[in-house]
Design a protein around this motif. Sequence first.
Motif, PDB file in Angstrom:
ATOM      1  N   THR A   1       0.852  -1.175   0.000  1.00  0.00           N
ATOM      2  CA  THR A   1       0.000   0.000   0.000  1.00  0.00           C
ATOM      3  C   THR A   1       0.893   1.233   0.000  1.00  0.00           C
ATOM      4  O   THR A   1       1.822   1.320   0.793  1.00  0.00           O
ATOM      5  CB  THR A   1      -0.901   0.011   1.244  1.00  0.00           C
ATOM      6  N   VAL A   2       0.634   2.139  -0.898  1.00  0.00           N
ATOM      7  CA  VAL A   2       1.426   3.362  -0.914  1.00  0.00           C
ATOM      8  C   VAL A   2       0.507   4.566  -0.795  1.00  0.00           C
ATOM      9  O   VAL A   2      -0.627   4.557  -1.242  1.00  0.00           O
ATOM     10  CB  VAL A   2       2.272   3.498  -2.192  1.00  0.00           C
ATOM     11  N   TYR A   3       1.049   5.577  -0.150  1.00  0.00           N
ATOM     12  CA  TYR A   3       0.290   6.803   0.071  1.00  0.00           C
ATOM     13  C   TYR A   3       0.733   7.770  -1.010  1.00  0.00           C
ATOM     14  O   TYR A   3       1.820   8.316  -0.969  1.00  0.00           O
ATOM     15  CB  TYR A   3       0.658   7.349   1.446  1.00  0.00           C
ATOM     16  N   ALA A   4      -0.111   7.950  -1.999  1.00  0.00           N
ATOM     17  CA  ALA A   4       0.299   8.781  -3.120  1.00  0.00           C
ATOM     18  C   ALA A   4      -0.172  10.218  -2.958  1.00  0.00           C
ATOM     19  O   ALA A   4       0.523  11.149  -3.320  1.00  0.00           O
ATOM     20  CB  ALA A   4      -0.246   8.209  -4.415  1.00  0.00           C
ATOM     21  N   PHE A   5      -1.348  10.385  -2.426  1.00  0.00           N
ATOM     22  CA  PHE A   5      -1.922  11.723  -2.399  1.00  0.00           C
ATOM     23  C   PHE A   5      -2.881  11.820  -1.230  1.00  0.00           C
ATOM     24  O   PHE A   5      -3.779  11.006  -1.100  1.00  0.00           O
ATOM     25  CB  PHE A   5      -2.660  11.972  -3.725  1.00  0.00           C
ATOM     26  N   SER A   6      -2.666  12.823  -0.413  1.00  0.00           N
ATOM     27  CA  SER A   6      -3.537  12.996   0.735  1.00  0.00           C
ATOM     28  C   SER A   6      -4.618  14.014   0.409  1.00  0.00           C
ATOM     29  O   SER A   6      -4.439  14.857  -0.464  1.00  0.00           O
ATOM     30  CB  SER A   6      -2.701  13.476   1.924  1.00  0.00           C
ATOM     31  N   LEU A   7      -5.716  13.895   1.122  1.00  0.00           N
ATOM     32  CA  LEU A   7      -6.762  14.909   0.951  1.00  0.00           C
ATOM     33  C   LEU A   7      -6.223  16.292   1.290  1.00  0.00           C
ATOM     34  O   LEU A   7      -6.618  17.288   0.709  1.00  0.00           O
ATOM     35  CB  LEU A   7      -7.953  14.583   1.857  1.00  0.00           C
ATOM     36  N   GLU A   8      -5.274  16.309   2.234  1.00  0.00           N
ATOM     37  CA  GLU A   8      -4.677  17.582   2.620  1.00  0.00           C
ATOM     38  C   GLU A   8      -3.849  18.164   1.483  1.00  0.00           C
ATOM     39  O   GLU A   8      -3.619  19.369   1.423  1.00  0.00           O
ATOM     40  CB  GLU A   8      -3.783  17.386   3.849  1.00  0.00           C
ATOM     41  N   ASN A   9      -3.384  17.308   0.603  1.00  0.00           N
ATOM     42  CA  ASN A   9      -2.554  17.791  -0.500  1.00  0.00           C
ATOM     43  C   ASN A   9      -3.320  18.724  -1.432  1.00  0.00           C
ATOM     44  O   ASN A   9      -2.712  19.461  -2.200  1.00  0.00           O
ATOM     45  CB  ASN A   9      -1.988  16.623  -1.317  1.00  0.00           C
ATOM     46  N   PHE A  10      -4.624  18.675  -1.363  1.00  0.00           N
ATOM     47  CA  PHE A  10      -5.413  19.580  -2.195  1.00  0.00           C
ATOM     48  C   PHE A  10      -5.171  21.035  -1.797  1.00  0.00           C
ATOM     49  O   PHE A  10      -5.504  21.947  -2.539  1.00  0.00           O
ATOM     50  CB  PHE A  10      -6.906  19.253  -2.102  1.00  0.00           C
ATOM     51  N   HIS A  11      -4.590  21.223  -0.611  1.00  0.00           N
ATOM     52  CA  HIS A  11      -4.307  22.598  -0.187  1.00  0.00           C
ATOM     53  C   HIS A  11      -3.029  23.129  -0.810  1.00  0.00           C
ATOM     54  O   HIS A  11      -2.676  24.269  -0.591  1.00  0.00           O
ATOM     55  CB  HIS A  11      -4.179  22.651   1.332  1.00  0.00           C
ATOM     56  N   ARG A  12      -2.328  22.288  -1.512  1.00  0.00           N
ATOM     57  CA  ARG A  12      -1.083  22.751  -2.127  1.00  0.00           C
ATOM     58  C   ARG A  12      -1.388  23.679  -3.297  1.00  0.00           C
ATOM     59  O   ARG A  12      -2.517  23.745  -3.764  1.00  0.00           O
ATOM     60  CB  ARG A  12      -0.294  21.543  -2.615  1.00  0.00           C
TER      61      ARG A  12
END
Lengths: 377, 355
Positions: A109-120
């Motif tokens: 399992t890899v973490y590619a994109f967090s919901l928080e990343n939308f703030h970038r």
Amino acid sequence: MSDLYLSRIRSWFLSSPPAEWALNRLRSTLIGALSQGPIPLHVAFEMDGNRRYARSHKIETIEGHHLGFEALARVRLLPTTPSAPRSTQTDRNLQVLEVCYKCGVKVVTVYAFSLENFHRPKYEVDGLMQLAKHKLEQLIQHGELLDRYGAGVKVLGRLDLIPPDVLEVVERAAAATQHNTDCVLNICFPYTSREEMTTAIRTTVEEYSTTPRPHSTPFSQNRITQKILSTQTGKSDPLEPISESPSPTPSSTQLDDNDDAASTATTLHSEATTAKSGVDEPVAIYPNAETITPETIDRHLYTAGCPPLDIFVRTSGVERLSDFMLWQCHQDTHIFFLKCFWPEFDLWHFLPVLVEWQWRQKQKARDERPRRRVKQA
Amino acid sequence: MPFLAKDLDTYRRDERLGHRLLTPEERVKLLKPYLPSPPSRSKSRSRTASSAAKAREEKKTRLGVRRFLRRQYHIFVFALIHIFFSVYIRFRQAYHAVANRIYSVYYHHHRTPELIRRDVKGLRRLPKHLSVILTLEDQRRSGAGLERLLNEVADVAAWCASAGIPQLSIYETTGILKGYLKETHDAVSQKLDFYFGSSYPSVSLRAPHMPPLDSTAPPTRTSHSSRTTSSSSSSSSDDDEEGPRKHISIVLISAEDGRDSMVDLTKTLAEMSQRKKLNTADITQELVDAELTESVMSEPDLLILFSPHVELAGYPPWQIRLTEIFHVKDNQGVGYQVFYRGLRKFAEAQMRKGR
């Protein structure tokens, strides 16, 4: 300056055929050897440090993501490297997924994109989305090659937040590799663990508060009550065994459920009145909420069906979970925080983790053995 | 298998030209040697695979010996790796043990809050809510283990009070401390008395779903009749008004406050939904967060582990989201130096929250 020359010489040496050959032999030997021991079934990677890596190497942020994404794409059969000069850097890069699967790891399992990343910044988010789309498209293009790995791709997270063009590709990729069940690559795309847990709770509640219609279909409660009423009025004794023999299971469970749900509180009499009035009121029969267990929630998580998480790796020296796999890793998962940035992470960073994990497993088994002996005595 | 430089170069040239140099077929050809042979488990799936498997079947007799030898070789290398690794890890543990010992001599609290305060003074920031994981050793003779655990709890509480951390949560898997709430409270107040002297900070101790125990509460004062606590606790409550630093609240949590509390929440929500008191669309992250914060605890800023490696052992999953996790490699036992280094690490860490 000399540093640059050194790295040139080093890369020249490492890319020379004999050195390459020797390294390959060494790698395959190590992998073969380590797969003799206990092997984790589920490994999670938090790919952290792409941007910091980019900053420290004075390249564009999005380039850093490219290098990071190579983690997936490259090992996933496509050696995609956006730009050549740092080739040696990326060359050693990330055979990690391949190593995992070769050793016998079932789920990565890899973490590619967090919901928080939308703030970038928007351009970075868009860049990442396009990157994902591009890589997944390539993946589909070579669909039959994926089969060789027997690997299926699953995208976990809030799929509704992905832009439609990317989503379409995501779905195609998942469909193309659906039949591969031997090993799974979970890509957590717009994902946070709290959101996952909330969704799991919500879907569990939904499941427990919808009436399973087919459950009550074969026997009409109205008819049964009418029959009981008619027997109570005194006649037709022979009817009783007939109505009783098929009914016990459904009616008894229904009664149980009604008791526990305590919501409808439909007693026989009230139902009789509704039956008399002729209104076919839907009798809400809910599963007992008390039967919810951690496993029930497990089943509603995005990672349903995956074996328990054994190893959690986070790169770049940050010692936080950052909303990733919280539910999955808070029990006996071994968590490793590594200093290196994700684009640098390679076999030589992963193998020590694996060896240490194996060593701890052995240690644990040794600790448990005498205790069991004591218990037996 | 990593890619040979030549092939990699070809691929990259292709990539730079936007995949116009090679057709997909050529790319497949380029990659073919690096792919593993089709897995045998898929032989029933497709014709080509099954024929390949048959071919392998024929080869098997010839390759049996070689495979056996390779396996033996791998087992040998595996054993070798692990022998070396256990030697290495012993050295590492010894090294860390010595380093920790030196640290603990260098940073010692000497049971004086002033020293701890001086240590902490240079730090850029302090956690508002600190959490620690303690383990109950030796479950068979629970008396000795419990004694030790109580002592550790009291120590950590005293360090927190000295450093000025207002909230402390203590996680212990079995939850044995919840049964000894009063004893724990006594141990902590005693320790604080020891550290601070007569005007020690007031303590409120609670566990989820249990009434809190305050140091100003009457039962404690009566139980401490032998000591001078009755006067000191009243003076401490006077201090309490002056500054918030003089109060520490401690939460005891255990494994049942993790998954089980979330399951309980789900049960409650399911029941409410069954009675049509709740729309499932209302179950949001904020709701769950508010409920779990209310019934268990809020999110800690820093989690300090005293175990040799990071294993959460059932720590509440919801609350640990952005918590900084600190541990000292190969550390054994609860020590002030671990605590202090954790605080220092926390002061240096930066939070980005995905941005």
